[in-house]
Design a protein around this motif. Structure first.
Motif, PDB file in Angstrom:
ATOM      1  N   ASP A 186       0.616  -1.134  -0.105  1.00  0.00           N
ATOM      2  CA  ASP A 186       0.038   0.050  -0.170  1.00  0.00           C
ATOM      3  C   ASP A 186       0.873   1.307   0.059  1.00  0.00           C
ATOM      4  OD1 ASP A 186      -2.180  -1.441  -0.075  1.00  0.00           O
ATOM      5  OD2 ASP A 186      -2.815  -1.160   1.970  1.00  0.00           O
ATOM      6  N   ARG A 187       2.001   1.232   0.748  1.00  0.00           N
ATOM      7  CA  ARG A 187       2.898   2.569   0.765  1.00  0.00           C
ATOM      8  C   ARG A 187       3.704   2.690  -0.350  1.00  0.00           C
ATOM      9  NH1 ARG A 187       6.765   2.763   3.657  1.00  0.00           N
ATOM     10  NH2 ARG A 187       6.957   0.161   4.307  1.00  0.00           N
ATOM     11  N   VAL A 188       4.210   1.704  -0.906  1.00  0.00           N
ATOM     12  CA  VAL A 188       5.048   1.758  -2.145  1.00  0.00           C
ATOM     13  C   VAL A 188       4.712   1.386  -3.407  1.00  0.00           C
ATOM     14  CG1 VAL A 188       7.667   1.131  -2.736  1.00  0.00           C
ATOM     15  CG2 VAL A 188       7.092   1.533  -0.499  1.00  0.00           C
ATOM     16  N   LEU A 189       4.203   0.081  -3.481  1.00  0.00           N
ATOM     17  CA  LEU A 189       3.615  -0.296  -4.753  1.00  0.00           C
ATOM     18  C   LEU A 189       2.521   0.266  -5.381  1.00  0.00           C
ATOM     19  CD1 LEU A 189       4.632  -4.205  -4.245  1.00  0.00           C
ATOM     20  CD2 LEU A 189       6.056  -2.201  -5.033  1.00  0.00           C
ATOM     21  N   ALA A 190       1.409   0.394  -4.721  1.00  0.00           N
ATOM     22  CA  ALA A 190       0.215   0.807  -5.239  1.00  0.00           C
ATOM     23  C   ALA A 190       0.327   2.250  -5.633  1.00  0.00           C
ATOM     24  CB  ALA A 190      -0.910   0.813  -4.096  1.00  0.00           C
ATOM     25  N   PRO A 191       0.997   3.241  -4.957  1.00  0.00           N
ATOM     26  CA  PRO A 191       1.153   4.716  -5.539  1.00  0.00           C
ATOM     27  C   PRO A 191       2.209   4.562  -6.832  1.00  0.00           C
ATOM     28  CG  PRO A 191       1.561   4.698  -3.187  1.00  0.00           C
ATOM     29  CD  PRO A 191       1.628   3.286  -3.295  1.00  0.00           C
ATOM     30  N   ALA A 192       2.864   3.589  -6.836  1.00  0.00           N
ATOM     31  CA  ALA A 192       3.893   3.560  -8.171  1.00  0.00           C
ATOM     32  C   ALA A 192       3.062   3.263  -9.258  1.00  0.00           C
ATOM     33  CB  ALA A 192       5.138   2.547  -7.934  1.00  0.00           C
ATOM     34  N   VAL A 193       2.068   2.290  -9.133  1.00  0.00           N
ATOM     35  CA  VAL A 193       1.117   2.111  -9.899  1.00  0.00           C
ATOM     36  C   VAL A 193       0.405   3.173 -10.641  1.00  0.00           C
ATOM     37  CG1 VAL A 193      -1.051   0.469 -10.721  1.00  0.00           C
ATOM     38  CG2 VAL A 193       0.831  -0.468  -9.628  1.00  0.00           C
ATOM     39  N   GLN A 194      -0.248   3.867  -9.569  1.00  0.00           N
ATOM     40  CA  GLN A 194      -1.080   5.228  -9.965  1.00  0.00           C
ATOM     41  C   GLN A 194      -0.175   6.081 -10.729  1.00  0.00           C
ATOM     42  OE1 GLN A 194      -2.058   6.610  -6.131  1.00  0.00           O
ATOM     43  NE2 GLN A 194      -3.727   4.961  -5.795  1.00  0.00           N
ATOM     44  N   ARG A 195       1.302   6.159 -10.509  1.00  0.00           N
ATOM     45  CA  ARG A 195       2.202   7.362 -11.116  1.00  0.00           C
ATOM     46  C   ARG A 195       2.324   6.789 -12.556  1.00  0.00           C
ATOM     47  NH1 ARG A 195       4.720   6.842  -6.242  1.00  0.00           N
ATOM     48  NH2 ARG A 195       6.565   5.545  -7.021  1.00  0.00           N
ATOM     49  N   ALA A 196       2.392   5.183 -12.858  1.00  0.00           N
ATOM     50  CA  ALA A 196       2.825   4.954 -14.115  1.00  0.00           C
ATOM     51  C   ALA A 196       1.566   5.151 -14.923  1.00  0.00           C
ATOM     52  CB  ALA A 196       2.966   3.271 -13.862  1.00  0.00           C
ATOM     53  N   ARG A 197       0.371   4.964 -14.392  1.00  0.00           N
ATOM     54  CA  ARG A 197      -0.947   5.026 -15.113  1.00  0.00           C
ATOM     55  C   ARG A 197      -1.037   6.594 -15.401  1.00  0.00           C
ATOM     56  NH1 ARG A 197      -3.715   0.316 -15.426  1.00  0.00           N
ATOM     57  NH2 ARG A 197      -5.867   1.623 -15.964  1.00  0.00           N
ATOM     58  N   ALA A 198      -0.771   7.272 -14.479  1.00  0.00           N
ATOM     59  CA  ALA A 198      -0.936   8.668 -14.876  1.00  0.00           C
ATOM     60  C   ALA A 198       0.093   9.196 -16.237  1.00  0.00           C
ATOM     61  CB  ALA A 198      -0.378   9.709 -13.454  1.00  0.00           C
ATOM     62  N   ARG A 199       1.288   8.119 -16.400  1.00  0.00           N
ATOM     63  CA  ARG A 199       2.094   8.622 -17.374  1.00  0.00           C
ATOM     64  C   ARG A 199       1.700   7.808 -18.645  1.00  0.00           C
ATOM     65  NH1 ARG A 199       5.949   7.255 -13.350  1.00  0.00           N
ATOM     66  NH2 ARG A 199       6.548   5.460 -14.361  1.00  0.00           N
ATOM     67  N   GLY A 200       0.738   7.154 -18.696  1.00  0.00           N
ATOM     68  CA  GLY A 200       0.113   6.377 -19.867  1.00  0.00           C
ATOM     69  C   GLY A 200       0.397   5.070 -19.922  1.00  0.00           C
ATOM     70  N   ILE A 201       0.762   4.383 -19.045  1.00  0.00           N
ATOM     71  CA  ILE A 201       1.476   3.082 -18.937  1.00  0.00           C
ATOM     72  C   ILE A 201       0.416   2.164 -18.609  1.00  0.00           C
ATOM     73  CG2 ILE A 201       3.208   1.521 -17.905  1.00  0.00           C
ATOM     74  CD1 ILE A 201       5.069   3.844 -17.755  1.00  0.00           C
ATOM     75  N   ASP A 202       0.229   1.015 -19.014  1.00  0.00           N
ATOM     76  CA  ASP A 202      -0.984   0.116 -18.660  1.00  0.00           C
ATOM     77  C   ASP A 202      -0.286  -0.736 -17.945  1.00  0.00           C
ATOM     78  OD1 ASP A 202      -2.951  -1.590 -18.744  1.00  0.00           O
ATOM     79  OD2 ASP A 202      -3.021  -2.147 -20.776  1.00  0.00           O
ATOM     80  N   LEU A 203      -0.475  -0.352 -16.441  1.00  0.00           N
ATOM     81  CA  LEU A 203      -0.128  -1.120 -15.306  1.00  0.00           C
ATOM     82  C   LEU A 203      -0.961  -1.707 -14.223  1.00  0.00           C
ATOM     83  CD1 LEU A 203       2.557  -2.485 -13.974  1.00  0.00           C
ATOM     84  CD2 LEU A 203       2.954   0.035 -12.925  1.00  0.00           C
ATOM     85  N   THR A 204      -0.974  -2.727 -13.853  1.00  0.00           N
ATOM     86  CA  THR A 204      -1.950  -3.144 -12.991  1.00  0.00           C
ATOM     87  C   THR A 204      -1.384  -3.875 -11.694  1.00  0.00           C
ATOM     88  OG1 THR A 204      -3.774  -3.758 -14.837  1.00  0.00           O
ATOM     89  CG2 THR A 204      -3.950  -4.902 -12.660  1.00  0.00           C
ATOM     90  N   GLY A 205      -1.975  -3.409 -10.473  1.00  0.00           N
ATOM     91  CA  GLY A 205      -1.237  -3.758  -9.506  1.00  0.00           C
ATOM     92  C   GLY A 205      -1.149  -3.070  -8.240  1.00  0.00           C
ATOM     93  N   PRO A 206      -0.680  -3.487  -7.207  1.00  0.00           N
ATOM     94  CA  PRO A 206      -0.128  -4.711  -7.155  1.00  0.00           C
ATOM     95  C   PRO A 206      -0.917  -6.079  -6.802  1.00  0.00           C
ATOM     96  CG  PRO A 206      -0.007  -3.465  -4.856  1.00  0.00           C
ATOM     97  CD  PRO A 206      -0.667  -2.804  -6.152  1.00  0.00           C
ATOM     98  N   ILE A 207      -0.641  -6.860  -7.559  1.00  0.00           N
ATOM     99  CA  ILE A 207      -1.494  -8.152  -7.661  1.00  0.00           C
ATOM    100  C   ILE A 207      -0.839  -9.382  -6.626  1.00  0.00           C
ATOM    101  CG2 ILE A 207      -2.607  -9.822  -9.049  1.00  0.00           C
ATOM    102  CD1 ILE A 207      -2.401  -7.849 -11.355  1.00  0.00           C
ATOM    103  N   PRO A 208      -1.524  -9.972  -5.812  1.00  0.00           N
ATOM    104  CA  PRO A 208      -0.979 -11.058  -4.969  1.00  0.00           C
ATOM    105  C   PRO A 208       0.099 -12.038  -6.012  1.00  0.00           C
ATOM    106  CG  PRO A 208      -3.150 -10.799  -4.410  1.00  0.00           C
ATOM    107  CD  PRO A 208      -2.915  -9.883  -5.604  1.00  0.00           C
ATOM    108  N   GLY A 209       1.413 -12.349  -5.339  1.00  0.00           N
ATOM    109  CA  GLY A 209       2.082 -12.961  -6.393  1.00  0.00           C
ATOM    110  C   GLY A 209       1.617 -14.634  -6.574  1.00  0.00           C
ATOM    111  N   ASP A 210       0.615 -14.985  -5.717  1.00  0.00           N
ATOM    112  CA  ASP A 210       0.086 -16.402  -6.052  1.00  0.00           C
ATOM    113  C   ASP A 210      -0.753 -16.510  -7.155  1.00  0.00           C
ATOM    114  OD1 ASP A 210      -1.906 -15.313  -4.912  1.00  0.00           O
ATOM    115  OD2 ASP A 210      -1.950 -16.764  -3.044  1.00  0.00           O
ATOM    116  N   THR A 211      -1.169 -15.363  -7.846  1.00  0.00           N
ATOM    117  CA  THR A 211      -2.315 -15.391  -8.797  1.00  0.00           C
ATOM    118  C   THR A 211      -1.854 -14.645 -10.077  1.00  0.00           C
ATOM    119  OG1 THR A 211      -3.434 -13.410  -8.119  1.00  0.00           O
ATOM    120  CG2 THR A 211      -4.300 -15.605  -7.480  1.00  0.00           C
TER     121      THR A 211
END
Length: 294
Positions: A186-211
């Motif tokens: 929540d602190r590091v990965l989720a904000p990184a996903v939001q920043r990437a999507r704001a730059r136009g990158i098609d990124l989903t996550g963070p998704i649990p590693g087991d799926t």
């Protein structure tokens, strides 16, 4: 007349299976049909014994890599495909690098690179590589995640994917379960996903590693960014061992490699499978073709 790309093949640790798989791959008709393989061999030394870790073998592997990188940077070869080195042999030789990835970055004068494993079934990029598991969480910073995502997008463009669909694997079980099983997601990965999507990158996550790897292997994502070495490499090797190719992304040169180690236990017996080496060479050729068209 068709001019085939020149691919440097480095033999890696000369005490391992590298020399054998390189010779077999270079002679393979499929390889000969798509490139001109140029073998970079280690100098002969009585201090190197087949199947044994030694400082002499580590130094010989290092010297071979240096020569191949120099050739690539001068434009004498179009790409490098490397056989495996041994990290302990590097250490015994007094070398500060843990393997190809950090050494190649040093030789090419770049600060930031990443390790990708490329296979027909699954493509994975690693946020952290050869570090103790206890250190992983502290090493995954916002800057590292942003940088690795950018490298991954560029790499996927290099494979011809104009708009790659990326997934970011969670660090903790259940991607932290809203902070119940760790806060890094929540602190590091989720904000990184939001920043990437704001730059136009098609990124989903963070998704649990087991799926996330199941979903990627079924075609939902083109590449997964994994948090640490075994998280990413276990699914790749389970699905595609012998077909996967190690690619160093972020370099000014093209470098691919095998998905296995030096296999000292079978070195010198003539039974080593060159399949991953052949796959590495073929992918290097494909990358050369894409680069020429860009």
């Amino acid at each position: 007349m068709i001019v085939l790309p020149k691919i440097a093949l480095t033999v890696g640790d000369p005490a391992g299976i590298g020399p054998e798989i390189v010779e077999k791959a270079a002679a393979d008709p499929v390889v000969r049909a798509v490139c001109e393989p140029i073998i970079f061999s280690a100098a002969a030394s009585g201090a190197i014994r087949t199947g044994e870790v030694s400082a002499a073998a580590g130094r010989a592997a290092y010297d071979t890599i240096v020569r191949a990188v120099d050739a690539a940077r001068r434009g004498e070869v179009d790409a490098i495909a490397t056989a495996p080195v041994n990290k302990l042999a590097f250490s015994q030789a007094g070398l500060e690098w843990k393997g190809h990835t950090d050494l190649l970055a040093h030789l090419c004068g770049v600060e930031h690179v990443a390790m990708m494993f490329h296979s027909p079934q699954l493509k994975v990029v690693l946020l952290t590589v050869h570090v103790p598991l206890i250190d992983v969480a502290a090493l995954i910073t916002p800057e590292l995640v942003d940088r690795t995502i950018a490298l991954t997008v560029d790499a996927m463009h290099g494979f011809g994917a104009a708009k790659p669909r990326l997934a970011l694997a969670g660090l903790n079980p259940h991607a932290g379960e809203a902070g119940v099983i760790g806060t890094e997601d929540d602190r590091v990965l989720a904000p990184a996903v939001q920043r990437a999507r704001a730059r136009g990158i098609d990124l989903t996550g963070p998704i649990p590693g087991d799926t996330v790897f199941v979903r990627a292997s079924r075609g939902e994502f083109d590449c997964v960014v994994a948090c640490y070495h075994d998280q990413g490499l276990i699914p790749v090797k389970l699905l595609a061992f012998g077909q996967a190719v190690n690619v160093t992304i972020g370099l000014p040169i093209i470098r691919t490699s095998v998905d296995h180690g030096t296999a000292f236990d079978i070195a010198g017996k003539g039974i080593a499978d060159p399949g991953s080496m052949i796959a590495a060479i073929k992918l290097a050729v494909e990358m050369c073709d894409v680069k020429a068209r860009r």
